[in-house]
Design an enzyme around this catalytic site. Structure first.
Site, PDB file in Angstrom:
ATOM      1  N   SER A 117     -46.881  73.030   5.581  1.00 53.18           N
ATOM      2  CA  SER A 117     -47.790  72.392   4.624  1.00 53.18           C
ATOM      3  C   SER A 117     -47.427  70.945   4.313  1.00 53.18           C
ATOM      4  CB  SER A 117     -47.835  73.193   3.323  1.00 53.18           C
ATOM      5  OG  SER A 117     -46.590  73.145   2.656  1.00 53.18           O
ATOM      6  N   LYS A 187     -44.107  70.132  -2.662  1.00 54.48           N
ATOM      7  CA  LYS A 187     -45.354  69.391  -2.483  1.00 54.48           C
ATOM      8  C   LYS A 187     -45.138  67.950  -2.929  1.00 54.48           C
ATOM      9  CE  LYS A 187     -47.607  73.243  -1.475  1.00 54.48           C
ATOM     10  NZ  LYS A 187     -48.028  73.528  -0.075  1.00 54.48           N
TER      11      LYS A 187
END
Length: 301
Positions: A117, A187
């Site tokens: 990701s 993230k």
């Protein structure tokens, strides 16, 4: 007359005794008697009786050690026997474990990247070092930083927990490996408290009306997708929360897709720290700086 004669002869004999040396008995300089045939002859041919000191004076009894622990005659003290390495090894290991735990708790901790990701910034299997010190001083995450945070609202539901052997569990306990039991994610921070984050169509992504130039986005991806499942959005980030997104935009279940009790926001209190270095593998070593796009003027609301 007899008395006078005797006295005269005695004085004469004494004078001769002083001027003519006698082989058997020679007066010492300080008046101590020495014997030519006694044991313990000095290097210059004169002899000193047993038990006498080097200056000719007699010493009584056996020789005693010096005050510094040395032997007789001023010999050097016997050195202490060094401690065995195997006796010191448990102490060294204990100190190392304590230091590792302190570093893990307050300074830096290693984490492993479990998915794609964050490509191409981070690859699956990379190891990153996370700064845990600055949050202790009240510093909060800023836009553009890559952060590790605890799962805020069951984002990892359905994800299997990897198994670890005894050695891996021990290394994770002291912070040299990530723990499989910790539900953490990584993230990039896009919006902080007070920001308005918006993306329409395929982009660009805007923060407080300012378009972001995002060179870190995975090649071939668009900043957002043209759909209603999370690709198009406009949100206002509350104080004390963050809006986060993965760099691989079409392969990241981030704030866009986790409409939980926080509506995709990450509480600042759940942030473990900022990822600052790619530490492993060696050929991918490098820092993780904040991109210049977040330094543009007018970005603050």
């Amino acid at each position: 007359m007899g008395d006078v004669a005797v006295g005269s002869r005695f004085g004469h004999d004494g004078e001769e005794h002083r001027e003519q040396p006698v082989e058997d008995n020679v007066p010492a300089a300080d008046g101590a008697m020495t014997s030519g045939n006694a044991s313990g002859a000095d290097g210059d041919g004169t002899a000193s009786p047993s038990g006498s000191n080097g200056d000719g004076t007699a010493s009584g009894g056996p020789s005693q050690p010096n005050e510094d622990g040395g032997g007789p005659g001023g010999s050097a003290p016997r050195p202490n026997k060094p401690r065995s390495f195997w006796k010191e090894l448990p102490i060294l290991i204990g100190i190392a474990l304590v230091l590792a735990l302190l570093i893990k708790t307050f300074l830096v901790q290693a984490f492993s990247i479990p998915s794609d990701s964050m490509q191409n910034t981070l690859q699956q299997g990379d190891r990153v070092l996370v700064d845990k010190l600055t949050p202790w001083f009240g510093s909060e995450p800023e836009r553009g930083e890559v952060v590790v945070f605890h799962d805020p609202g069951n984002w990892l539901r359905g994800e299997p927990t990897p198994e670890q052997n005894v050695v891996q569990k021990a290394l994770s306990w002291i912070g040299l490996m990530p723990s499989a039991e910790e539900k953490d994610l990584i993230k990039r921070v896009i919006g902080v408290g007070g920001d308005t984050v918006e993306c329409q169509g395929t982009g660009p992504l805007t923060v407080n009306g300012k378009a972001l130039n995002e060179p870190y986005v995975y090649p071939g991806n668009t900043p957002c997708t043209d759909d209603d499942s999370g690709g198009r959005f406009k949100v206002k980030v509350p104080k004390g929360y963050l809006w986060v997104m993965g760099d691989h935009r079409q392969d990241s279940r981030d704030s866009r897709y986790n409409q939980d009790e926080y509506h995709g926001m990450v509480p600042v209190k759940d942030v473990v720290g900022r990822a600052i270095v790619k530490a492993w593998p060696i050929n991918r070593w490098g820092t993780l700086p904040v991109p210049d796009t977040f330094d543009q003027s007018g970005l603050n609301p």
